[in-house]
Design a protein around this motif. Structure first.
Motif, PDB file in Angstrom:
ATOM      1  N   ASP A 224     -14.179  46.142  63.224  1.00 44.92           N
ATOM      2  CA  ASP A 224     -13.037  45.528  63.908  1.00 44.92           C
ATOM      3  C   ASP A 224     -12.800  46.179  65.273  1.00 44.92           C
ATOM      4  O   ASP A 224     -12.421  45.501  66.233  1.00 44.92           O
ATOM      5  N   GLU A 225     -13.017  47.481  65.328  1.00 40.93           N
ATOM      6  CA  GLU A 225     -12.789  48.221  66.570  1.00 40.93           C
ATOM      7  C   GLU A 225     -13.870  47.939  67.606  1.00 40.93           C
ATOM      8  O   GLU A 225     -13.600  47.886  68.808  1.00 40.93           O
TER       9      GLU A 225
ATOM     10  N   PRO B  39     -16.963  40.552  61.494  1.00 42.69           N
ATOM     11  CA  PRO B  39     -16.058  41.635  61.058  1.00 42.69           C
ATOM     12  C   PRO B  39     -15.039  41.202  60.007  1.00 42.69           C
ATOM     13  O   PRO B  39     -14.511  42.038  59.283  1.00 42.69           O
ATOM     14  N   GLU B  40     -14.769  39.927  59.924  1.00 49.96           N
ATOM     15  CA  GLU B  40     -13.786  39.448  58.949  1.00 49.96           C
ATOM     16  C   GLU B  40     -14.385  39.259  57.557  1.00 49.96           C
ATOM     17  O   GLU B  40     -13.676  39.317  56.560  1.00 49.96           O
TER      18      GLU B  40
ATOM     19  N   SER C 178     -14.578  43.803  69.547  1.00 51.42           N
ATOM     20  CA  SER C 178     -13.899  43.293  70.738  1.00 51.42           C
ATOM     21  C   SER C 178     -13.347  44.458  71.540  1.00 51.42           C
ATOM     22  O   SER C 178     -13.297  45.595  71.060  1.00 51.42           O
TER      23      SER C 178
ATOM     24  N   LYS D 103     -16.429  50.623  61.386  1.00 54.02           N
ATOM     25  CA  LYS D 103     -15.288  50.289  62.243  1.00 54.02           C
ATOM     26  C   LYS D 103     -15.582  49.017  63.037  1.00 54.02           C
ATOM     27  O   LYS D 103     -15.351  48.947  64.241  1.00 54.02           O
TER      28      LYS D 103
END
Length: 517
Positions: free
Chosen positions: A475-476, A502-503, A479, A473
């Motif tokens: 992306d979570e 994360p990208e 940030s 997770k």
């Protein structure tokens, strides 16, 4: 006497070895990453002051930060917890079989509780010590009630400190300690054959002072007002929400998954019933006892099937099945309490009543407090273990010498096998986690676009899944409010944050078996 001493030394060595293995196979996880840097990084310093658990916070930081302090604190705390479980019910006569049974039953705790309490350092500090303080006081009080008064001049200051420190560990145990101290004072005051002792008053005073200091922490006002920002804690106020909390979470964690322990309770009660002199019993008493015995066996049987094979779920808005299971759980509690009172001796019945009522008091606050997880019910589990040990002790007393010897050997096998079983799981999970971190660090240093994570073979017994969860997770956690977890975790494991994009990062999972092929 010499033989008994050797047997107790063997038991002590087994508990010590188990405690050492648990300590050495612990890993940092979750809030531990924030706690590790809480005194050197102002960005995460808030983690040290989000509650009034001043005593447990005093323990938590050194066991998280310093391996030597972890060994010096964790091992004796866990050892003392298991030892007191065995000793708290052996007031007059020491039975080594009961001690091994205590170790075995302690190791039957559900996997999630084991992972969240014994394997997660941040939860070990607030949940295990207050149980030790409560058992120390209970053991002393029970010995007092059995005609073995405390004679030490240090009892008053020691128990004042025990009550004060125990109340500064966690909220529900502070409430429980207050209830326990009030009960002991009233019981000793109104019983003609007992005297109110100074150490009992000192414990009550220490507990009251600690509880007041605990709840004076301003964070609890924020929790009550719904403005708490860091731990996502809140209080349920709607009666409907409280009932849903009870149905969906609390009652499930209370006793439904303790079916091994409950089978043992039922079998011991059946033995006591068969050996009891029922010639003077009225017909209604016999019928009630038989009905209670039936419930005592049906309860673990139903939930053994329910959790071991197919879990039945409520499919209507009224949650009728959950309501029935809740009623079944309380009916089982009342049945065990009733049978224990009529079948056990007076002092034993008193101890059993205290243990069973304690399970309710320790559990009740979580009908309103959120979030709720398995670790919150560690004290409830310990009191169920104590209740089972009390009943088993009385059952063993009703057996002849040869049969009691077989039971003693069975208890030894249960304790040794269960402790060895969990030790093996801990070691394998720990080694896998170390391999996983090392592999991820090397992969990201070589290519920041791909990471292959190795899943621990026994994921339910370890909190180390948090490491993989953060990458799953990303992306979570990259940030927002959870970014501190990612930052501290990568810093702890020596992984540069710029290598984790994360990208671009693609995460896959392998089992330990696939890795070793």
């Amino acid at each position: 006497m010499k033989k008994i001493t050797k047997q107790r030394l063997l038991f002590a060595a087994a508990v010590l070895l188990f405690s050492v293995i648990c300590c050495l196979t612990n890993i940092i996880s979750g809030d531990d990453y924030l706690g590790y840097y809480s005194r050197e990084d102002s960005a995460v310093s808030y983690i040290a002051g989000i509650s009034g658990r001043y005593f447990s916070n005093l323990i938590a930081y050194p066991i998280i930060r310093y391996p030597a302090a972890r060994f010096c604190l964790y091992v004796p705390i866990l050892f003392l917890c298991i030892w007191l479980l065995a000793d708290c019910v052996q007031i007059k006569e020491k039975r080594i079989g009961i001690s091994w049974l205590a170790l075995g039953l302690f190791c039957t705790m559900v996997p999630e509780m084991f992972a969240q309490v014994l394997m997660w350092l941040g939860a070990f500090a607030p949940y295990v010590p207050p149980m030790i303080f409560a058992m120390l006081f209970l053991r002393t009080v029970f010995r007092e009630f059995a005609g073995k008064p405390v004679k030490s001049k240090w009892a008053v200051p020691c128990f004042a400190a025990v009550g004060f420190a125990g109340a500064l560990c966690t909220e529900h145990m502070a409430i429980y300690a207050c209830c326990l101290s009030v009960f002991v004072l009233l019981y000793a005051f109104f019983r003609k054959d007992l005297k109110l002792r100074a150490y009992q008053i000192a414990y009550a005073a220490g507990t009251a002072a600690g509880t007041v200091l605990l709840f004076l922490n301003p964070n609890y006002s924020a929790v009550a007002n719904g403005t708490e920002e860091h731990t996502y804690r809140f209080i349920e106020s709607s009666p409907l929400d409280i009932m849903m909390q009870l149905y969906m979470k609390v009652i499930v964690f209370y006793s439904q998954r303790l079916w091994i322990l409950n089978f043992l309770i039922a079998a011991s009660l059946l033995l006591l019933y068969r050996r009891a002199d029922r010639s003077g019993w009225k017909p209604d008493k016999c019928r009630f006892a038989k009905a209670a015995l039936t419930i005592a066996f049906l309860f673990p049987l139903y939930f053994c099937i329910n959790y071991g094979y197919v879990r039945l779920e409520s499919i209507d808005g009224a949650m009728r099945l959950s309501a029935l299971e809740t009623a079944f759980s309380f009916l089982h509690l009342i049945s065990v309490l009733y049978l224990g009172v009529i079948l056990c001796k007076r002092q034993s019945g008193l101890r059993l009543t205290v243990f069973l009522v304690s399970t309710v008091i320790c559990t009740a606050p979580f009908c309103m407090a959120n979030p709720v997880s398995q670790r919150c019910f560690f004290s409830t589990f310990c009191f169920w273990v104590l209740a089972a040990l009390e009943i088993c002790t009385q059952a063993v007393c009703a057996l002849d010498g040869e049969t009691a010897g077989y039971c003693r050997r069975g208890a030894f096998l249960l304790g040794a096998v269960m402790a060895g079983y969990l030790s093996y799981i801990n070691i394998l999970n720990f080694v896998t986690f170390r391999i996983n971190v090392s592999e991820v660090r090397a992969q990201l240093a070589e290519s920041p676009n791909r990471a292959v994570l190795i899943d621990e073979p026994y994921m339910r017994y370890t909190p180390s899944f948090f490491f993989n969860t953060v990458f799953d997770k990303l992306d979570e956690y990259a940030s927002g409010s959870k970014e501190d977890y990612l930052t501290c975790m990568l810093r702890y494991h020596g992984i540069p944050k710029e290598q984790v994009d994360p990208e671009k990062l693609v995460v896959t999972h392998h089992s330990l078996y696939d890795y070793l092929l």
